[in-house]
Design an enzyme around this catalytic site. Structure first.
Site: not given
Lengths: 408, 408
Positions: B182, B193, B403, B408
């Site tokens: 991922k 990450t 970005n 949110s």
């Protein structure tokens, strides 16, 4: 849309005794564009320069370095826009040398007394006939009051001219410092380049001027970043004519520090103007790293923050995104960084401490700072006593639009 | 909009004997989202991992390293999305340890036999009650066929699941390799990450697996870049259960190279899928640097090209802007680079040679290559025999939009 880029009134630009500037329309890339600038220096002037570290050094940069290395007295500068004469191999070198030869004939100088500069498209040869054809008009135009015209003439993708002028008193005499720069942030190597020219009528011994030039560059043009791209043509030149009657030959001279500070301030202003006019910039960001062990690690952290696209898009969005800044500090390459000693401020607001968010930090305080047009990011590394400061801008839609446009 | 991201049919995903996966909705950040994943390994399995080099290492990364260092047999992995447990100080470490303790109770293991992983927002504490509350359901759900569900469950800003599965024959036995990853390119450290998990039912001695894990990472997850930002939580884990009956204890084993190649291919596929799904990506770019003196300088040049915003916006615009690529090579930091020996290809088109444009190069040929969705940029440095390859994507308006959105 430049960020608070101050343009002085033309009446506030002081000519520098011993310096004359002439401009012409040579039609190098576009017709009816003043694209050729000649700067002459009176005999006895000192000249020093620092140049790009890019291995693809453009031909004029190589010729500048060679001419400075001869030790002959530099008496003129020749600057063209529209074509960078970069990536042009042996032909480019020959063209840059021929430009000097032709101007030398007109000015009754030796070719190695001339420094050539080019900025514009790369990988294309200079149109030598047009460049040479424009020289007589530029020489005819030579006068002391052409600084403002020169600031316009050297622009490429810049939206505004960049000019700075000041006077100071040394030993009861008036010393003038005036300079110009160009570059929309070194961010468009096919169309742009950082160029800076700073002249004073103080007299400065050549070896000392060389040191001052390097020091000034390290506090100014070497402390700005838009996207980390270093152009093939970047050049910063300092000129000292001595016509003010003030002469400084060593750092022991009582006037040395005062003049040095004024020259650094001038270079810093001209460098920061490039960031303020950077492509797509909506904010001017100062990144100050305190309490580092040495300059090297302070700069690593400062540039890691200043060059992170994530941090820069957060500034564009006025989003006090602490995670992105902390993350950029974390990957700056300081292998023994103790994050628990680190503190981070946005403006005057302490946002992170002890390796995490400051418990007293309110998001609304961070948001307030981020909405300003000029933002200070300050980091204390808690490792030593060195401070370094770099200047950058945010990263906007407009940046992508400008740089995704087909070259035209 | 991912670039050619291949998703296999669920029927083409081979379970790995000895590995079971359970998933639950813990409501860590959002309700009705499967955000908790447990992976268990049969006794006798080997596990190795490589982790982020960011100095702001998240709490779970620190606990993973500590648990691996105990030498105790790792028997389970616990992964949550929605919260990265990064920048959370001592409380974060205690939370990561407690997660392991609670799962250990359910699985009748020791806490240090469990590796924890978190991904999501940073600078916020894990909601421990909800995480612990979700564990029983995840354990109840454990089964061998949950790989596809796991690929979905570990997603954050990913638009598509990333999964790879293959089988090969070793000494007449079938060995399975299946993995998931991922990350939308390590480019959003507050929400993303890079995580990679690769399992095989081959048996591999623990010390050997550690070497293989590092080698595989260096050919895959350490060769991708979206924007140069290295997350606080990046982790890549390899697991070998031995259930296939094939056991490899040294590099002298005749099956070693075949298995190594298959594992590298799997890791490489999972890593490239992250780039293919990078935020805003419209093109997948392979940057190959040949004829370098060593790996270090080849990677410097490759990353200099792959991380230049100017180069990446040119790819977005399908603009064969050679100047930007040559410029990025020039500032890559190889101080004795002889640009006259350098050659540059776009796809199969030689575009630059002898320090400048290839005289035979036609802009239309470059344009044809740049319009493709997958582009190979190849550089020969003419200095040695080393090749390195990195993978990246273009830089689009969508990247800035994503970005610059408020968190949110």
């Amino acid at each position: 849309m430049a960020v608070n880029l101050f343009i002085p009134n033309e009446s506030d630009i002081f000519p520098v005794a011993g310096v004359e500037i002439g401009i012409a329309e040579a039609g190098i890339r576009k017709a009816h564009r003043r694209d050729l600038t000649v700067i002459t220096l009176s005999p006895g002037s000192s000249v020093a320069g620092v140049f790009t570290t890019n291995r693809f050094r453009a031909a004029p940069v190589q010729v500048c370095e060679a001419h400075l290395a001869t030790g002959d007295e530099i008496r003129a500068l020749l600057i063209n826009t529209g074509n960078a004469n970069a990536g042009t191999g042996e032909k480019g070198l020959a063209d840059a040398r021929q430009s000097c030869t032709e101007l030398a004939k007109l000015l009754h100088l030796r070719p190695q007394q001339i420094l050539p500069f080019s900025t514009g498209v790369i990988l294309e040869n200079l149109p030598m006939d047009r460049l040479i054809g424009g020289l007589p008009a530029a020489v005819t135009d030579l006068k002391a009051t052409n600084w403002f015209e020169a600031a316009h003439s050297i622009m490429t993708t810049d939206t505004l001219p960049k000019i700075y002028s000041t006077q100071l008193q040394l030993s009861g005499k008036t010393v003038t410092i005036t300079g110009i720069s160009k570059g929309a942030g070194m961010i468009r190597p096919n169309m742009a380049t950082m160029l800076g020219y700073l002249a004073t009528d103080a007299g400065i011994a050549p070896a000392l001027l060389k040191d001052i030039c390097k020091t000034a560059a390290n506090h100014s043009f070497n402390r700005i970043t838009v996207d980390g791209d270093t152009s093939t043509n970047d050049s910063f030149i300092m000129m000292a004519t001595g016509k003010s009657g003030v002469q400084i030959d060593s750092i022991a001279d009582p006037n040395y520090n005062k003049l040095l500070d004024a020259l650094i301030a001038a270079a810093s202003d001209l460098a920061q103007k490039i960031v303020r006019d950077a492509e797509g910039a909506t904010k001017f960001i100062t990144v100050q790293v305190d309490d580092a062990r040495d300059s090297d690690e302070a700069l690593k952290v400062a540039y890691s923050i200043a060059q992170s696209p994530l941090v820069k898009t957060a500034f564009f969005a006025s989003d006090p995104n602490l995670g992105r800044i902390l993350c950029a500090i974390g990957y700056a390459g300081i292998h023994d960084l103790d994050v628990s000693k680190l503190r981070l401020w946005l403006g005057d607001v302490l946002v992170a401490t002890d390796g995490g968010r400051n418990p007293d930090y309110q998001e609304s305080d961070g948001k307030r700072i981020m909405q300003e047009a000029e933002i200070l990011v300050r980091v204390s590394l808690g490792r030593g006593k060195t401070t370094e400061t770099v200047y950058t801008c945010d990263f906007s839609h407009e940046y992508v639009t400008i740089n995704a446009d087909y070259r035209s």
